[in-house]
Design a protein around this motif. Structure first.
Motif, PDB file in Angstrom:
ATOM      1  N   PRO A   1       6.469  12.440  -5.988  1.00 45.28           N
ATOM      2  CA  PRO A   1       5.941  11.107  -5.683  1.00 45.28           C
ATOM      3  C   PRO A   1       6.929  10.258  -4.889  1.00 45.28           C
ATOM      4  CG  PRO A   1       6.857  11.120  -7.884  1.00 45.28           C
ATOM      5  CD  PRO A   1       7.092  12.501  -7.329  1.00 45.28           C
ATOM      6  N   TYR A   2       6.433   9.170  -4.366  1.00 48.24           N
ATOM      7  CA  TYR A   2       7.290   8.175  -3.704  1.00 48.24           C
ATOM      8  C   TYR A   2       7.732   7.133  -4.731  1.00 48.24           C
ATOM      9  CZ  TYR A   2       6.394  10.286   0.728  1.00 48.24           C
ATOM     10  OH  TYR A   2       6.371  11.195   1.758  1.00 48.24           O
ATOM     11  N   PHE A   3       9.022   6.747  -4.606  1.00 45.81           N
ATOM     12  CA  PHE A   3       9.601   5.739  -5.502  1.00 45.81           C
ATOM     13  C   PHE A   3       9.744   4.418  -4.740  1.00 45.81           C
ATOM     14  CE2 PHE A   3      11.210   9.906  -6.850  1.00 45.81           C
ATOM     15  CZ  PHE A   3      10.712   9.939  -8.140  1.00 45.81           C
ATOM     16  N   GLU A   4       9.977   3.361  -5.494  1.00 46.33           N
ATOM     17  CA  GLU A   4      10.063   2.018  -4.898  1.00 46.33           C
ATOM     18  C   GLU A   4      11.140   1.934  -3.814  1.00 46.33           C
ATOM     19  OE1 GLU A   4       9.555   2.616  -8.091  1.00 46.33           O
ATOM     20  OE2 GLU A   4       8.089   1.196  -8.896  1.00 46.33           O
ATOM     21  N   ASP A   5      12.243   2.695  -4.005  1.00 46.82           N
ATOM     22  CA  ASP A   5      13.344   2.584  -3.037  1.00 46.82           C
ATOM     23  C   ASP A   5      13.282   3.644  -1.936  1.00 46.82           C
ATOM     24  OD1 ASP A   5      13.917   4.640  -4.735  1.00 46.82           O
ATOM     25  OD2 ASP A   5      15.960   3.991  -5.221  1.00 46.82           O
ATOM     26  N   ASP A   6      12.206   4.396  -1.846  1.00 46.28           N
ATOM     27  CA  ASP A   6      12.041   5.305  -0.703  1.00 46.28           C
ATOM     28  C   ASP A   6      11.785   4.491   0.562  1.00 46.28           C
ATOM     29  OD1 ASP A   6      12.444   7.923  -1.645  1.00 46.28           O
ATOM     30  OD2 ASP A   6      10.466   7.931  -2.606  1.00 46.28           O
ATOM     31  N   GLU A   7      12.235   5.057   1.681  1.00 48.41           N
ATOM     32  CA  GLU A   7      12.122   4.328   2.951  1.00 48.41           C
ATOM     33  C   GLU A   7      10.687   4.403   3.485  1.00 48.41           C
ATOM     34  OE1 GLU A   7      13.608   1.806   5.361  1.00 48.41           O
ATOM     35  OE2 GLU A   7      14.976   2.724   3.902  1.00 48.41           O
TER      36      GLU A   7
ATOM     37  N   SER B   1       0.803  -1.228   0.000  1.00 49.78           N
ATOM     38  CA  SER B   1       0.000   0.000   0.000  1.00 49.78           C
ATOM     39  C   SER B   1       0.839   1.283   0.000  1.00 49.78           C
ATOM     40  CB  SER B   1      -0.858  -0.032   1.274  1.00 49.78           C
ATOM     41  OG  SER B   1      -1.451   1.198   1.524  1.00 49.78           O
ATOM     42  N   ASP B   2       0.230   2.346  -0.515  1.00 52.60           N
ATOM     43  CA  ASP B   2       0.823   3.696  -0.419  1.00 52.60           C
ATOM     44  C   ASP B   2       0.945   4.128   1.056  1.00 52.60           C
ATOM     45  OD1 ASP B   2      -1.958   3.622  -0.215  1.00 52.60           O
ATOM     46  OD2 ASP B   2      -2.286   5.527  -1.234  1.00 52.60           O
ATOM     47  N   TYR B   3       0.146   3.511   1.939  1.00 51.57           N
ATOM     48  CA  TYR B   3       0.156   3.928   3.351  1.00 51.57           C
ATOM     49  C   TYR B   3       1.404   3.451   4.103  1.00 51.57           C
ATOM     50  CZ  TYR B   3      -4.543   5.977   3.250  1.00 51.57           C
ATOM     51  OH  TYR B   3      -5.635   6.787   2.997  1.00 51.57           O
ATOM     52  N   VAL B   4       2.348   2.779   3.393  1.00 51.88           N
ATOM     53  CA  VAL B   4       3.632   2.461   4.048  1.00 51.88           C
ATOM     54  C   VAL B   4       4.490   3.721   4.162  1.00 51.88           C
ATOM     55  CG1 VAL B   4       3.656   0.064   3.238  1.00 51.88           C
ATOM     56  CG2 VAL B   4       4.912   1.794   1.926  1.00 51.88           C
ATOM     57  N   PHE B   5       4.131   4.780   3.419  1.00 52.39           N
ATOM     58  CA  PHE B   5       4.910   6.028   3.458  1.00 52.39           C
ATOM     59  C   PHE B   5       4.229   7.055   4.358  1.00 52.39           C
ATOM     60  CE2 PHE B   5       6.009   4.292  -0.833  1.00 52.39           C
ATOM     61  CZ  PHE B   5       7.337   3.990  -0.534  1.00 52.39           C
ATOM     62  N   ASP B   6       5.020   8.049   4.803  1.00 51.38           N
ATOM     63  CA  ASP B   6       4.442   9.066   5.701  1.00 51.38           C
ATOM     64  C   ASP B   6       3.790  10.221   4.943  1.00 51.38           C
ATOM     65  OD1 ASP B   6       6.612  10.614   4.891  1.00 51.38           O
ATOM     66  OD2 ASP B   6       7.752  10.304   6.740  1.00 51.38           O
ATOM     67  N   GLY B   7       3.997  10.290   3.629  1.00 52.75           N
ATOM     68  CA  GLY B   7       3.343  11.328   2.829  1.00 52.75           C
ATOM     69  C   GLY B   7       3.845  12.733   3.105  1.00 52.75           C
ATOM     70  N   LYS B   8       5.066  12.826   3.634  1.00 48.70           N
ATOM     71  CA  LYS B   8       5.567  14.169   3.994  1.00 48.70           C
ATOM     72  C   LYS B   8       6.302  14.867   2.854  1.00 48.70           C
ATOM     73  CE  LYS B   8       5.315  13.514   8.892  1.00 48.70           C
ATOM     74  NZ  LYS B   8       5.873  12.835  10.027  1.00 48.70           N
ATOM     75  N   LYS B   9       6.513  14.181   1.731  1.00 51.89           N
ATOM     76  CA  LYS B   9       7.122  14.861   0.581  1.00 51.89           C
ATOM     77  C   LYS B   9       6.158  15.932   0.098  1.00 51.89           C
ATOM     78  CE  LYS B   9       9.862  11.222  -1.656  1.00 51.89           C
ATOM     79  NZ  LYS B   9      10.185  10.613  -2.966  1.00 51.89           N
ATOM     80  N   PRO B  10       6.687  17.082  -0.359  1.00 50.22           N
ATOM     81  CA  PRO B  10       5.762  18.103  -0.882  1.00 50.22           C
ATOM     82  C   PRO B  10       5.094  17.637  -2.181  1.00 50.22           C
ATOM     83  CG  PRO B  10       8.074  18.788  -1.139  1.00 50.22           C
ATOM     84  CD  PRO B  10       8.094  17.501  -0.383  1.00 50.22           C
ATOM     85  N   ILE B  11       3.814  17.969  -2.333  1.00 46.99           N
ATOM     86  CA  ILE B  11       3.078  17.660  -3.573  1.00 46.99           C
ATOM     87  C   ILE B  11       3.718  18.490  -4.686  1.00 46.99           C
ATOM     88  CG2 ILE B  11       0.773  17.694  -4.663  1.00 46.99           C
ATOM     89  CD1 ILE B  11       0.717  16.076  -2.084  1.00 46.99           C
ATOM     90  N   PRO B  12       3.994  18.039  -5.892  1.00 45.22           N
ATOM     91  CA  PRO B  12       3.621  16.731  -6.432  1.00 45.22           C
ATOM     92  C   PRO B  12       4.786  15.728  -6.464  1.00 45.22           C
ATOM     93  CG  PRO B  12       4.138  18.187  -8.250  1.00 45.22           C
ATOM     94  CD  PRO B  12       4.513  18.917  -6.985  1.00 45.22           C
TER      95      PRO B  12
END
Ligand SMILES: NC(=O)c1ccc[n+]([C@@H]2O[C@H](COP(=O)([O-])OP(=O)(O)OC[C@H]3O[C@@H](n4cnc5c(N)ncnc54)[C@H](OP(=O)(O)O)[C@@H]3O)[C@@H](O)[C@H]2O)c1
Length: 292
Positions: free
Chosen positions: A113-119, A100-111
């Motif tokens: 995105p999160y990549f596969e190798d993001d923590e 799920s996308d919910y494994v990330f904290d979503g703190k990156k500024p829009i837009p």
């Protein structure tokens, strides 16, 4: 190819069952037939059927309930995934596990995105169990595909599209957040993308979401406009919403690995949303009227 699907009564699992059945031999045990929490049952069913691939669409997906029902969430989402991965490894069967996308904290500024190798850095207990489920797979089997997706909708199961239609049909006010961003993604398209990954014998983590993005309010407005429905809308912020489980503000996933391997078949979210509503809109409106 013989494919065993868990969670086939759910939203993604039912579309996987439908789509895979056109190409493969499909076995789709119900929860009663194979509760993924039960190691003995998992061994028994997989040994008996000897599939080439197990696609794990089973999960405890009620994000808010996961905050209070922690033991159940942990058992289904983490131990269930571990059982399947261990049994698949034992019988040399590939596993496709849905995260799920919910494994990330979503703190990156829009837009951004999160990549596969993001923590991963989950905010909710649901997100934690999904992050742990990935480890449970990676640590127990080499031949795996982990799909991270988000903002799913489909014809079966509960989802945001059905909720919007139901509220509008009942003349109720929609309270929708304007500052959570994601990519509405059709479960049917995810199922087709999984087939592409299987046919190319890929392994690893893959982000699988529609192209483009919107906020929840824009998504709701798009659904209403396309179906010619209207409803009073109260626009609120994530802070005002304040649900039991904290959710990421930025749910944007980039399908980077799919693109690197030239395997991305995901379409723009509006194209898929239009097609879905053209096919199922009238039926969903009828069902919403009948339920009210
Ligand atoms: N929905 C989303 O927007 C979203 C976003 C990101 C990721 N995901 C992930 O995508 C996957 C599919 O989600 P979904 O929304 O399609 O789920 P869903 O509609 O809630 O369906 C869940 C399925 O899991 C089954 N299940 C639950 N506990 C089980 C157990 N102990 N043993 C066997 N089966 C069990 C359910 O069976 P019953 O019908 O018998 O209960 C149901 O078929 C999940 O891994 C979820 O975390 C979903």
């Amino acid at each position: 190819m013989k494919v065993l699907i868990t969670g086939s009564t759910g939203m993604l699992g039912s579309d996987c069952k439908k789509v895979f059945s056109k190409k493969y031999e499909v076995i789709a045990p119900t929860r009663e037939e194979m509760d993924i929490r039960k190691w003995d049952k998992v061994i028994e069913v997989i040994q008996k059927n000897s599939p080439d691939v197990v696609v794990n669409c089973a999960a405890f997906t009620d994000v808010d309930a996961c905050e209070t029902e922690r033991k159940i969430a942990q058992k289904i989402n983490i131990e269930g995934a571990r059982n399947l991965a261990q049994v698949c490894a034992r019988f040399e069967c590939k596993i496709v596990h849905i995260s799920s996308d919910y494994v990330f904290d979503g703190k990156k500024p829009i837009p951004q995105p999160y990549f596969e190798d993001d923590e991963p850095n989950p905010l909710s207990f649901y997100g934690k169990t999904k992050a742990e489920s990935e480890k449970a797979v990676i640590n127990n089997i080499d031949d795996y595909i982990i799909i991270r997706t988000g903002w799913l909708y489909g014809i079966n199961g509960k989802n945001f599209v059905k909720w919007v239609i139901k509220k509008a049909v009942n003349g109720e006010k929609l309270t929708v957040v304007y500052d959570q961003y994601g990519s509405p993604t059709w479960t049917y398209r995810v199922a087709l993308q999984i087939i592409v990954l299987l046919e190319k014998k890929m392994t690893g983590i893959f982000h699988v979401t529609s192209e483009g993005y919107c906020n929840r309010l824009e998504w709701a407005e798009f659904i209403l406009n396309h179906l010619g429905l209207s409803a009073p809308i109260e626009k609120i912020s994530m802070k005002e919403w304040n649900p039991p489980a904290k959710r990421p503000v930025n749910c944007l996933l980039e399908n980077k690995e799919l693109k690197i391997h030239r395997l991305n078949i995901m379409r723009k979210w509006k194209e898929d949303m239009k097609e879905f509503l053209d096919i199922y809109g009238a039926r969903l409106i009828k069902e919403a009227k009948e339920e009210s």
